[in-house]
Scaffold this motif. Structure first.
Motif, PDB file in Angstrom:
ATOM      1  N   GLN A  68      44.610  33.963  40.172  1.00  0.00           N
ATOM      2  CA  GLN A  68      43.345  34.587  39.792  1.00  0.00           C
ATOM      3  C   GLN A  68      43.307  34.819  38.285  1.00  0.00           C
ATOM      4  N   TYR A  69      44.423  35.273  37.713  1.00  0.00           N
ATOM      5  CA  TYR A  69      44.480  35.528  36.274  1.00  0.00           C
ATOM      6  C   TYR A  69      44.316  34.228  35.481  1.00  0.00           C
ATOM      7  N   GLU A  88      42.734  31.521  36.432  1.00  0.00           N
ATOM      8  CA  GLU A  88      41.339  31.092  36.540  1.00  0.00           C
ATOM      9  C   GLU A  88      40.433  31.905  35.623  1.00  0.00           C
ATOM     10  N   LEU A  89      40.652  33.214  35.596  1.00  0.00           N
ATOM     11  CA  LEU A  89      39.850  34.069  34.712  1.00  0.00           C
ATOM     12  C   LEU A  89      40.079  33.717  33.245  1.00  0.00           C
ATOM     13  N   LYS A  90      41.330  33.466  32.899  1.00  0.00           N
ATOM     14  CA  LYS A  90      41.680  33.136  31.518  1.00  0.00           C
ATOM     15  C   LYS A  90      41.001  31.833  31.092  1.00  0.00           C
ATOM     16  N   HIS A 122      37.248  32.339  30.747  1.00  0.00           N
ATOM     17  CA  HIS A 122      36.937  33.108  29.539  1.00  0.00           C
ATOM     18  C   HIS A 122      37.108  32.255  28.283  1.00  0.00           C
ATOM     19  N   ILE A 166      33.323  35.557  29.947  1.00  0.00           N
ATOM     20  CA  ILE A 166      32.985  36.031  31.284  1.00  0.00           C
ATOM     21  C   ILE A 166      32.191  37.323  31.172  1.00  0.00           C
ATOM     22  N   GLN A 177      38.133  42.500  33.472  1.00  0.00           N
ATOM     23  CA  GLN A 177      38.792  41.954  34.654  1.00  0.00           C
ATOM     24  C   GLN A 177      40.157  41.394  34.286  1.00  0.00           C
ATOM     25  N   LEU A 178      40.257  40.799  33.111  1.00  0.00           N
ATOM     26  CA  LEU A 178      41.538  40.248  32.661  1.00  0.00           C
ATOM     27  C   LEU A 178      42.597  41.341  32.619  1.00  0.00           C
TER      28      LEU A 178
END
Length: 63
Positions: free
Chosen positions: A24-25, A27-29, A32, A37, A42-43
């Motif tokens: 998940q981290y 994907e978020l990174k 972003h 984002i 959230q990060l």
């Protein structure tokens, strides 16, 4: 994830949760990096959840 929730998990569940949070981290990174984002905090929350899970895993390994 709260500390109480993490304390109640077994080692196998913690390792599964760690893999899930790490993905998940990542994907978020990546999201972003491409475009900002909506909620960049959230990060931080995911990174801290990863740290909590790793801490609990190391505690259980020492026991």
């Amino acid at each position: 994830m709260k500390k109480q929730e993490i304390n109640n998990l077994s080692v196998a569940e913690l390792q599964a949760k760690l893999g899930e949070l790490t993905n998940q981290y990542a994907e978020l990174k990546n999201a972003h990096a491409i475009s900002p984002i909506a909620n960049p905090l959230q990060l931080r929350t995911v990174r801290r959840a990863i740290a909590r899970v790793k801490t609990e895993l190391s505690k259980k390994d020492l026991q």
